[in-house]
Design an enzyme around this catalytic site. Structure first.
Site, short mmCIF file in Angstrom:
data_model
loop_
_atom_site.label_atom_id
_atom_site.label_comp_id
_atom_site.label_asym_id
_atom_site.label_seq_id
_atom_site.Cartn_x
_atom_site.Cartn_y
_atom_site.Cartn_z
N ASP A 34 0.04 -4.16 7.87
CA ASP A 34 -0.67 -3.51 6.77
C ASP A 34 -1.61 -4.52 6.13
O ASP A 34 -1.40 -5.74 6.20
CB ASP A 34 0.31 -2.94 5.76
CG ASP A 34 1.01 -4.00 4.94
OD1 ASP A 34 1.65 -4.88 5.56
OD2 ASP A 34 0.93 -3.97 3.70
N GLU A 42 3.90 -4.86 3.53
CA GLU A 42 4.06 -6.13 2.82
C GLU A 42 3.10 -6.24 1.64
O GLU A 42 3.47 -6.71 0.55
CB GLU A 42 3.86 -7.31 3.78
CG GLU A 42 4.22 -8.67 3.19
CD GLU A 42 3.12 -9.34 2.40
OE1 GLU A 42 3.43 -10.24 1.61
OE2 GLU A 42 1.94 -8.94 2.55
N GLU A 43 1.86 -5.80 1.82
CA GLU A 43 0.86 -5.95 0.77
C GLU A 43 1.14 -5.07 -0.44
O GLU A 43 0.65 -5.34 -1.54
CB GLU A 43 -0.54 -5.63 1.33
CG GLU A 43 -1.01 -6.54 2.45
CD GLU A 43 -1.30 -7.96 2.03
OE1 GLU A 43 -1.01 -8.32 0.87
OE2 GLU A 43 -1.81 -8.73 2.86
N ASP A 88 -4.84 -12.12 7.61
CA ASP A 88 -3.68 -11.66 6.83
C ASP A 88 -3.39 -10.19 7.13
O ASP A 88 -3.86 -9.32 6.43
CB ASP A 88 -3.99 -11.85 5.34
CG ASP A 88 -2.84 -11.50 4.43
OD1 ASP A 88 -1.68 -11.56 4.88
OD2 ASP A 88 -3.10 -11.15 3.27
N HIS A 147 -7.53 -11.12 1.01
CA HIS A 147 -7.52 -10.21 -0.13
C HIS A 147 -8.90 -10.05 -0.77
O HIS A 147 -9.05 -9.25 -1.70
CB HIS A 147 -6.52 -10.63 -1.22
CG HIS A 147 -5.09 -10.57 -0.79
ND1 HIS A 147 -4.05 -10.48 -1.69
CD2 HIS A 147 -4.51 -10.58 0.43
CE1 HIS A 147 -2.90 -10.44 -1.03
NE2 HIS A 147 -3.16 -10.50 0.27
N HIS A 200 2.86 -8.99 9.52
CA HIS A 200 2.72 -7.62 8.99
C HIS A 200 1.36 -7.07 9.42
O HIS A 200 0.39 -7.81 9.54
CB HIS A 200 2.89 -7.57 7.47
CG HIS A 200 1.86 -8.30 6.67
ND1 HIS A 200 0.64 -7.76 6.31
CD2 HIS A 200 1.88 -9.55 6.13
CE1 HIS A 200 -0.04 -8.64 5.60
NE2 HIS A 200 0.69 -9.73 5.48
#
Length: 451
Positions: free
Chosen positions: A92, A156-157, A123, A423, A90
């Site tokens: 995003d 996705e996030e 990520d 994150h 992903h």
């Protein structure tokens, strides 16, 4: 062609991959368009589509998914009669949070202490580069032996489910014999790991209301019901004395059977302050891979700076509930909402709104794909044996793919090992891991084609 040739090719391609990752990280592709421009995500999607076209992919398309974001799809035909493998990543990313906490700008890939720092580096923009490196290495070492589908998600996030719903509406699009989800990570740097379970999740927004408007705390405080205090009581009810998650009716006693996670290692990787206890009971693996976990993601209330002496008339919170394999996320949401209503004090008005949901996932580790990956990782990581681990996070698409394609073999690998700090501020990727995992994926595709 030998595995050494593949490894040498990947090593030679790594500097170019760093330059590409620098370009990709520069896009502020947070799929929350109330905070970040939609144009940043669209530019990242177009960059990925162009990269696939350069690699010879056909049918490259920007898919407008029902949540208002775009996913990127491409197809690379392989030999006649070959298996088909779907590669997922992903583009995003999470918001950068406190930019002042970053040592270097979050959207500028920066090399420091042997790692590359930037939001999305691990990520999961780095996961897309991992796929490209694997395919490039195969192309110059005998060719790609399978048909390849690539899907790169744009939300996705956010957990808004756009790609899941699109896949359900177009069930043939992502059909494959094997699926490699490039959004997980090794248990630690240098230890090859496949993730075999994922917790599901639900996001719930909670609002308490007690008064028609704020009141002077001196004149009314002590008798006037405080909505913020009511919300605090509700949130506190979601944890036991030891900090374990307690949602009425939700099992919180499951055990993890697999790779263990010592408390000492967890404290170091989570950067727990001295003399601060971990929460919950059971092993660390039980707590983060096999049991539910509540997190209060945010509270709307007056900030300390500028606060007035007032009794609050309303307050809001956003709650995340991670649910383990074997627990239905929809049922867990109902239990959470019922718990919140049952534990609201003083007759305060309470409302809950679900804003995101994803089911948990458990892989079939007995499939031939796992044997192929174990052999590939043994070569890419000399002297190491592939390990099975869980992950506390969620990838909602996994269960959708498992349901749509029950015969497909699904593996989760990736660059999000503990040092990556995904994150959080100062997210980074290990270029050594990017190199080794790209080699492993290339060798996996070769081995899987021959199964």
């Amino acid at each position: 062609m030998s595995s050494n040739s593949v490894a040498e090719t990947v090593a030679a391609l790594l500097p170019g991959a760093k330059a590409e990752l620098t370009e990709l990280v520069a896009f502020k592709s947070v799929a929350d368009f109330t905070q970040f421009p939609r144009s940043e995500s669209e530019a990242a999607a177009n960059w990925i589509a162009d990269a696939l076209r350069v690699e010879g992919f056909v049918d490259v398309d920007l898919l407008d998914t029902p949540d208002g974001t775009q996913s990127v799809y491409g197809y690379l035909p392989g030999p006649e009669g070959a298996k088909t493998v779907l590669l997922y990543a992903h583009y995003d990313v999470q918001p950068p949070l406190d930019e002042a906490g970053w040592t270097s700008p979050p959207f500028e890939l920066t090399e420091r202490d042997g790692r590359w720092y930037g939001r999305g580096a691990a990520d999961c923009k780095g996961g897309f580069l991992m796929h490209l490196l694997a395919l490039r290495a195969l192309k110059v070492n005998g060719g790609v032996p399978v048909n390849v589908k690539v899907i790169v998600e744009g939300s996705e996030e956010q957990g808004t489910g756009g790609l899941e719903r699109y896949a359900e509406e177009h069930p043939d699009l992502l059909a494959a014999d094997g699926i490699v989800i490039g959004d997980a990570g090794n248990f630690r740097v240098g230890l090859p790991t496949v993730t075999t379970t994922l917790r599901g999740m639900t996001l719930v927004r909670v609002r308490t209301e007690t008064l028609a408007g704020n009141l002077h705390s001196g004149q009314f405080g002590g008798a006037a019901p405080d909505a913020l205090a009511a919300l605090i009581r509700v949130l506190d009810s979601l944890r036991a004395e030891d900090g374990a998650t307690t949602v009425d009716g939700l099992d919180a006693a499951a055990r993890w059977d697999g790779l263990e996670y010592t408390e000492e290692q967890f404290r170091t990787e989570a950067k727990v302050l001295d003399k601060v206890s971990l929460i919950g009971s059971g092993s660390v693996a039980d707590r983060i891979w096999a049991r539910p976990a509540i997190t209060v993601l945010g509270i709307d209330c007056p900030p300390v700076l500028g606060a007035t002496p007032s009794v609050q008339s309303s307050a809001r919170a956003l709650i995340s509930l991670r649910v383990p394999p074997g627990v239905d996320a929809a049922e867990a949401t109902k239990l959470l909402q019922a718990h919140i209503e049952a534990h609201t004090p003083w007759g305060a008005r309470i409302s809950t709104e679900q804003i995101g949901q994803g089911q948990a996932f458990r892989a079939d580790t007995s499939s031939p794909a796992y044997a192929a990956m174990a052999g590939a990782m043994a070569v890419a990581y000399p002297g190491e044996t592939m390990q099975y681990a869980g992950q506390g996070g969620s990838i909602p698409l996994c269960n959708t793919l498992a349901r749509l394609y029950p015969q497909a073999e699904i593996l989760l690998i990736g660059l999000s090992e503990p040092e990556a700090q995904i994150h959080a501020v100062n997210e980074s990727v290990s270029p050594a891991e990017l190199e080794r995992l790209s080699v492993a994926e290339a060798l996996f595709l070769r081995k899987y084609a021959a199964v």
